[in-house]
Design a protein around this motif. Sequence first.
Motif, short mmCIF file in Angstrom:
data_model
loop_
_atom_site.label_atom_id
_atom_site.label_comp_id
_atom_site.label_asym_id
_atom_site.label_seq_id
_atom_site.Cartn_x
_atom_site.Cartn_y
_atom_site.Cartn_z
N LYS A 44 0.90 -1.20 0.06
CA LYS A 44 -0.06 -0.05 -0.07
C LYS A 44 1.06 1.30 0.02
N PRO A 45 0.48 2.21 -0.38
CA PRO A 45 1.22 3.59 -0.49
C PRO A 45 1.72 3.86 0.96
N VAL A 46 3.14 3.99 1.29
CA VAL A 46 3.76 4.49 2.26
C VAL A 46 4.66 5.92 1.81
N THR A 47 4.34 6.88 2.51
CA THR A 47 5.26 8.03 2.56
C THR A 47 6.24 8.23 3.76
N ILE A 48 7.25 8.91 3.45
CA ILE A 48 8.35 9.10 4.51
C ILE A 48 8.55 10.71 4.59
N MET A 49 9.12 11.08 5.82
CA MET A 49 9.66 12.43 6.10
C MET A 49 10.98 12.14 6.68
N GLY A 50 12.10 12.88 5.91
CA GLY A 50 13.19 12.69 6.06
C GLY A 50 13.92 13.75 7.11
N SER A 51 15.11 13.55 7.55
CA SER A 51 15.54 14.53 8.63
C SER A 51 15.97 15.75 7.82
N GLY A 52 16.21 15.77 6.79
CA GLY A 52 16.60 17.09 5.67
C GLY A 52 17.01 16.65 4.41
N ARG A 53 17.19 17.49 3.57
CA ARG A 53 17.53 17.36 2.10
C ARG A 53 19.15 17.07 2.04
N THR A 54 19.32 16.33 1.03
CA THR A 54 20.66 16.48 0.60
C THR A 54 20.68 16.53 -0.98
N ASP A 55 21.68 17.41 -1.48
CA ASP A 55 21.42 17.80 -2.84
C ASP A 55 21.98 16.62 -3.83
N THR A 56 21.73 16.70 -5.12
CA THR A 56 22.16 15.92 -6.19
C THR A 56 23.69 15.41 -5.81
N GLY A 57 23.79 14.25 -5.64
CA GLY A 57 25.21 13.63 -5.83
C GLY A 57 25.97 13.69 -4.31
N VAL A 58 25.25 14.14 -3.28
CA VAL A 58 25.82 14.10 -1.98
C VAL A 58 25.25 12.75 -1.18
N HIS A 59 26.23 12.22 -0.42
CA HIS A 59 25.94 10.86 0.32
C HIS A 59 25.19 10.98 1.58
N ALA A 60 25.00 9.97 2.39
CA ALA A 60 24.87 10.02 3.41
C ALA A 60 25.39 8.58 4.23
N SER A 61 26.18 8.59 5.31
CA SER A 61 26.60 7.56 6.01
C SER A 61 25.64 7.46 7.17
N MET A 62 24.61 8.31 7.46
CA MET A 62 23.52 8.29 8.40
C MET A 62 22.62 9.30 7.84
N GLN A 63 21.38 8.61 7.69
CA GLN A 63 20.40 9.56 7.27
C GLN A 63 19.17 8.92 8.03
N VAL A 64 18.31 9.50 8.44
CA VAL A 64 16.77 9.34 9.39
C VAL A 64 15.75 9.80 8.37
N CYS A 65 14.55 8.90 8.34
CA CYS A 65 13.36 9.16 8.09
C CYS A 65 12.41 8.47 8.82
N HIS A 66 11.10 9.04 8.98
CA HIS A 66 10.00 8.37 9.80
C HIS A 66 9.06 8.10 8.60
#
Length: 252
Positions: A44-66
């Motif tokens: 079923k459709p699920v939406t998330i909210m992230g801790s913040g944006r990262t731009d094109t090409g930027v990485h994350a060794s830790m990101q959080v969403c709910h």
Amino acid sequence: MNSFKRYFLELSYKGTPFHGWQIQGNAFTVQECIESALSTYFRKPVTIMGSGRTDTGVHASMQVCHFDMEEEFDKEKFLRAINGILPKEIAVSAIRPVKPDAHARFDAESRSYVYRIIFQKNPFLDEIAWLSYFTPNVEKMNFAAEALLKHEDFECFSKVHTEVTHFRCKIKSAHWEQKDGELLFHITANRFLRGMVRAIVGTLMEIGLGKREPEEMEEIILSKNRAKAGKSAPARGLFLSRIIYPNQIYLD
């Protein structure tokens, strides 16, 4: 009234193939990819909210969403399955139940970034580090970085025409570290403006390479003018590395 449970997902991703975090109509993004995987798993459709944006090409060794879910589910089984659905560039490391009003973006107490610079061509690091053929003066860059801790308005390092009401950020730490042949810039703050870290890194590198004096950092910040700061460092060297939340939001 529907009862739901809220969960925080902790994840990492290599940003190279994505047009940033935030979902867009005509571009492949990290958020879209995760929402698609969750919707496939829960059917079923699920939406998330992230801790913040990262731009094109930027990485994350830790990101959080709910995300919210009404049904109970096996978390260990979920972790195995969701990582099987997601592409190789995204990995979910943990899922944690939180209070119903916990928010991945608004409850974050601090965020940290790391910027990686290498000085020799390396095919394994090409997409995750900035290659510089010149070695900067780290002492001068650390001296200039101290100015960041004395101010709160960083309009000079923000992308223009962004949807923000103010440019104030409380930077808690900012320093360069030489490690294993790499140069790493560590910075932690309560919030960051769009393009802020890359603009800071680019400006500090100009200081380290003798194109500016360390004392100019103060003048740049006080100018509140993006044109006064240096050129932004490439996106590929930037990692969102840590997000801190208050312990009381977690239910486990």
